[in-house]
Structures are given as structure tokens and as C-alpha cells.
Write an enzyme that holds these catalytic residues in place. Sequence first.
Site, PDB file in Angstrom:
ATOM      1  N   ASP A 104       0.797  -1.226   0.000  1.00 24.82           N
ATOM      2  CA  ASP A 104       0.000   0.000   0.000  1.00 24.82           C
ATOM      3  C   ASP A 104       0.832   1.280   0.000  1.00 24.82           C
ATOM      4  OD1 ASP A 104       0.955   0.160   2.623  1.00 24.82           O
ATOM      5  OD2 ASP A 104      -0.842  -0.767   3.459  1.00 24.82           O
ATOM      6  N   ARG A 162       1.196   7.036   0.409  1.00 17.25           N
ATOM      7  CA  ARG A 162       0.461   6.008   1.170  1.00 17.25           C
ATOM      8  C   ARG A 162      -0.968   5.985   0.651  1.00 17.25           C
ATOM      9  NH1 ARG A 162      -2.209   2.597   3.332  1.00 17.25           N
ATOM     10  NH2 ARG A 162      -1.940   1.751   5.429  1.00 17.25           N
ATOM     11  N   ASP A 191      -5.264  -1.114   3.725  1.00 12.28           N
ATOM     12  CA  ASP A 191      -4.137  -1.539   4.556  1.00 12.28           C
ATOM     13  C   ASP A 191      -3.772  -2.955   4.163  1.00 12.28           C
ATOM     14  OD1 ASP A 191      -2.225  -1.723   6.630  1.00 12.28           O
ATOM     15  OD2 ASP A 191      -3.709  -2.666   7.938  1.00 12.28           O
ATOM     16  N   THR A 192      -2.559  -3.135   3.646  1.00 13.13           N
ATOM     17  CA  THR A 192      -2.088  -4.476   3.291  1.00 13.13           C
ATOM     18  C   THR A 192      -1.229  -5.018   4.431  1.00 13.13           C
ATOM     19  OG1 THR A 192      -0.110  -3.593   2.187  1.00 13.13           O
ATOM     20  CG2 THR A 192      -2.068  -3.909   0.833  1.00 13.13           C
ATOM     21  N   GLU A 212       1.931  -6.400   6.586  1.00 19.32           N
ATOM     22  CA  GLU A 212       3.299  -5.889   6.631  1.00 19.32           C
ATOM     23  C   GLU A 212       4.300  -6.881   6.050  1.00 19.32           C
ATOM     24  OE1 GLU A 212       4.056  -2.930   7.439  1.00 19.32           O
ATOM     25  OE2 GLU A 212       2.233  -2.231   8.424  1.00 19.32           O
ATOM     26  N   ARG A 253       4.164  11.358   4.434  1.00 18.10           N
ATOM     27  CA  ARG A 253       3.812  10.722   3.171  1.00 18.10           C
ATOM     28  C   ARG A 253       2.546  11.343   2.586  1.00 18.10           C
ATOM     29  NH1 ARG A 253       3.800   4.550   5.260  1.00 18.10           N
ATOM     30  NH2 ARG A 253       2.287   5.542   6.661  1.00 18.10           N
TER      31      ARG A 253
END
Length: 321
Positions: free
Chosen positions: A119, A133, A138-139, A141, A183
Site C-alpha cells: 500500500d 500512502r 491496509d495491506t 506488513e 507521506r
Amino acid sequence: MGAQKEKKPSKEGLVKRNRMGKIYGALLLISFIVSLFFWLEQKNNQDQSEDEVESATITKEENINSTVAPAKQVDEDTDKENTLPISATTKLSEKKDELNSSISTVLTSAVVTRVVDGDTIKVKVNGKEETVRMILVDTPETKHPKLGVQPFGPEASSFTKNALTGEEIELEKDISERDRYGRLLRYVWIDGKLFNETLIEKGLARVAVFQPDVKYIDQFRELQQKAQKQGIGIWSIENYAQEDGYHTEDKKSATTTTSQPKPKPEEKTTSDSCNIKGNISSSGEKIFHVPGGQFYNVTEPEEMFCSKAAALAAGYRASKR
């Protein structure tokens, strides 16, 4: 007898006669002005009376028309709606939606220079490199210093790399400009498709809400529900993806179902002492950042190290700030 000579008026008489003439002329002028004033006053009063009568007449007619016009207008509008084809009504509605969408959406062109993870990407935009971002997704980690490599993290990262690396994309802002790490917060468009949405469709990301950036939240949640029902990607592991993030406790057996490679020991460490961030700059230079450094908090690590010696041995140099 000789003719009798005419008696000339005296000088005093001429002055007196001249004075009387002036007085008489002044009286005539005053009389004229007074008469004109009274005539104008009378005329003005007459015009006012006519205007009041006309205004009263118009107001009365308007009041009468206002009680009749609405009903007539409703009938006309109803007739128009009844005679308008359904297809035409649909097209008008679609055009209106397209217009509203084009007004509210402002896209900025950029080129993807590197993919950090599923992401997060680095792009060249407006002549400089920025970290982006993706909003509302949300992918799992892959490089977190404490969480290590999570199930489907490598798959999400690989998917994003294959789809975006080197590609020209378009960035769409919601409300916020940047997150606390500096970001850019953006929706990513490629070939007319919203990439944030694609990650959810493939089961590679969950919907992550951070107010006030919620423009596409309804359609994202709808797609997430479909992915959940299909049990694909992150939804194939029971109770793994939740509202507050990913839960990897007691999921060792589930991770064997993924195609991810076995993580290196330093990647899955959860020790607080392994907090040195190794980052590769846009020019390809390897630099490591230690806690307290100027750029530590905004640095996205390529890998983590437990000591400076380990970072130096891997070919990284210390940050100058």
C-alpha cells in the site's frame, strides 16, 4: 403762430421712471415663478396618485395569478415527466453524475519509481520524489520492525510491484494532504481503474478508515464484503483481518497455505533492539538511520538491523543527520 416746443422730462423723472420699470419687471418674474411652482407641485401630486393606483392594480393581479400559477406549473411539469422517455431520464441522470464526479475529482500525474510494500509507493511527481500512502486500504506488513512478515504481505507487495513499477499513474487527493510520517495520502488510478479498490477486490487489503479521508468508503466496504464471502486472500484465514488490523497470533498453520518464501531471521524479529532502518535512496545509495536521527521517523526501511556493525556489513553507511 409758431409750433410749441415739446417739454423734455427732467433727469430726475427719467431715473424715477426707469426704477419703476425694473420693479414692475421683477414683480412679473416673481409671479411667473410662483405660478410655475404651483403648477409643477400639482402635476407631481397627480402623477403620484396615478402610480399608486397602477401599483395597487398590479399587486392585485399578481396575488390572483399566484394562487393559480403553481397548480398550472405542476400540471405542466407532470406532463413533461410523463412524456419524457425513461431512457432519456436515465441518460440525463448519468450525465449529471459524470459532471459532479469530474468537478470533485482532480488528478495529478506521476510515475512510480519504486514499490515499498503493498500500500506504499515512491513516485516522481511535479519534479520531485514523494512517498505515497494509499488511502482507505491496509495491506499486511513485510518490513515492520516488530511485526515482521505477515501472511499475504509478500503477495500484496508483489502484486503492487508488478502492476505499478515504472508505470504512469494518477493521484487523487481526498481531504488530508499528508500523514504524520510526511507521506502523501492519495488514491491511485492506473488505466482508469482505482488501484486501492483492486487490492480490496483481490483480498490483498482490508478497508482501513482514517478520518476525514472517506470519499470511497461505501464502495470499498461493499467490495470487501464480497471478498470476505469468497474467502480469498487475507479472508482465507479465520479472524486474521479485523477492524483494528491483522492478528497473527496462533496463525502458524495458516501461513503454510500461502506462497510466500520463508522469511529471514532478521525480518521476523520482534526485538526492540533491532530498530536500525536500512533504506536505499532514489540514487541507489544504501543508508541506515538510527532512532533519534532527523529522518528516522519518515524513513521506510528496506530491512532492519540490530546493530550498526550489521548495517555496515550489509553495505549501508550511516546517515549524516
